[in-house]
Scaffold this motif. Sequence first.
Motif, short mmCIF file in Angstrom:
data_model
loop_
_atom_site.label_atom_id
_atom_site.label_comp_id
_atom_site.label_asym_id
_atom_site.label_seq_id
_atom_site.Cartn_x
_atom_site.Cartn_y
_atom_site.Cartn_z
N THR A 62 42.49 26.11 8.68
CA THR A 62 42.98 27.31 9.34
C THR A 62 42.24 28.42 9.10
N GLN A 66 39.91 30.23 11.88
CA GLN A 66 40.21 31.72 12.11
C GLN A 66 38.98 32.67 12.05
N ALA A 76 40.96 30.55 20.14
CA ALA A 76 42.17 29.76 19.72
C ALA A 76 43.26 29.13 20.89
N TYR A 82 42.04 24.66 18.47
CA TYR A 82 41.07 25.49 18.77
C TYR A 82 39.86 24.90 19.69
#
Length: 493
Positions: A62, A66, A76, A82
């Motif tokens: 994650t 990000q 996202a 994603y």
Amino acid sequence: MAHPTVSETVFFLDRASRVGLQAQIRETVVSAVLAGRIQPGAQLPSTRKLADYLNISRITVTLAYQELASQGYVDAASRSAYRISDNPPIRLITAETPEAADDVVDWSTKLRSSFIVAKQMLKPLDWRRFPYPFLYGQMDPSLFDLNAWRDCARRALSREDFELMAGDFAAADDVLLVNYICSRTLPSRGIRAHPDEILVTVGAQNALWIVTRLLLNRDAHAACENPCHPDMSASLVLSGARVTAIDVDRQGLPPEAIPAGVNAVFVTPSHHSPTGATMPIERRQHLLEAAAEQDFVIIEDDYEFEMSFLAPPSPALKAFDRSGRVLYIGSFSKSLFPGLRLGYLVAPAPVIREARALRSLMLRHPPGHLQRTAAYFLALGHHDAVLHRMRGEYHKRHIVMADALKRHGFTIAGSSAFGGTSFWVEGPEGLDADLLMAELRQDGVLIESGSPFFPDAAGPCRFFRMGYSSIDKDRIVEGVARTRARIDVLLAP
């Protein structure tokens, strides 16, 4: 239209790598995007699916996704979904592969000359995986204060320092580093110099190259030591000057052997490379007298004087120079770490002005952040502390290795009288050190053949160098034993 899905099988983690898991995931995605292997809009594996496949924490995936999103490489779609951005920061331009042309450039006719004039000293980049690395010039990370270096690097990134180093130095150097060299480094060698007599270089080799460009041409005559560091001999050959190699003895280069008409003499008086011989004070005086009588310049390459644990080092040759005939080259590569590539040239101000102009044409100046970080590391006393640890540990290794070499019948042809980090070994008659170096790899042992130090020698070389700066003390005895065993196999009737 549904977007294609990226298979989790394109991801691979090297758990032995020093690169973090998040960084490896990001690198996989970025490199695939740049290479065109993943198209814009493609759906990445869900964070849970990729975490299960890689057998790592979901939060690791994650956080990697990000960070890619913040950089603009992915978008996202939801908390766990994603996809590759339609407009990533950088994309390679794709084109059809052109057919091979009939008129391929013949570069052998375009290049002015070959700069590969020296036999290369082979040091594998993966040398740390070998259990017995007797390599000269490599460092033991356990002896270096990495936390202190990081702290100095952070200091160099303060707003005030950053504004200074982020600009173009033009031809200037970092004032703090130059002041430290003037006030601390050079006085420890018995040398006094003003800031306008110092040039910071990208290691000692860069300083040597600049000096040869300034002093030598096809009409010049230079003298150097034999054996000689291959980079030095190659630099002299490329200058176009006539070069005379003078055999050294246990006291270094004999001044009486310098031929008439020489314009420059290149020496390593404090620690001859590679034998470690130290030129005594009387011979240094004779060399300076010869320079005055015959009107030649001396270039002193002064390295490893910091590794003095057997006896205090002699003052530099430059310390006895009263007429400005000695150009002095120093480096932080051995006392800090070789990858730093910071050195310095000390010479009369008119010479430094010309050297600075030449350096500016080559590379402007060494990186400002490195100069300022090194300046803080030196000024705050970390450098002295590192040297203290190195001297203590190298002294122990020196004793163990000297004993092991003698016990196995090796002839120590040279080692520094004050310490150093290596032994110059003379192998038995008929030994080919190049072959020995290659064969020892299968035994997990790395040594350095002496052949690159004798560029004009015919036939195999039986000399080799064994360093102890990068090998653990407890591995030295076994490594020397394996070297002896391999020599016995090679010379067996």
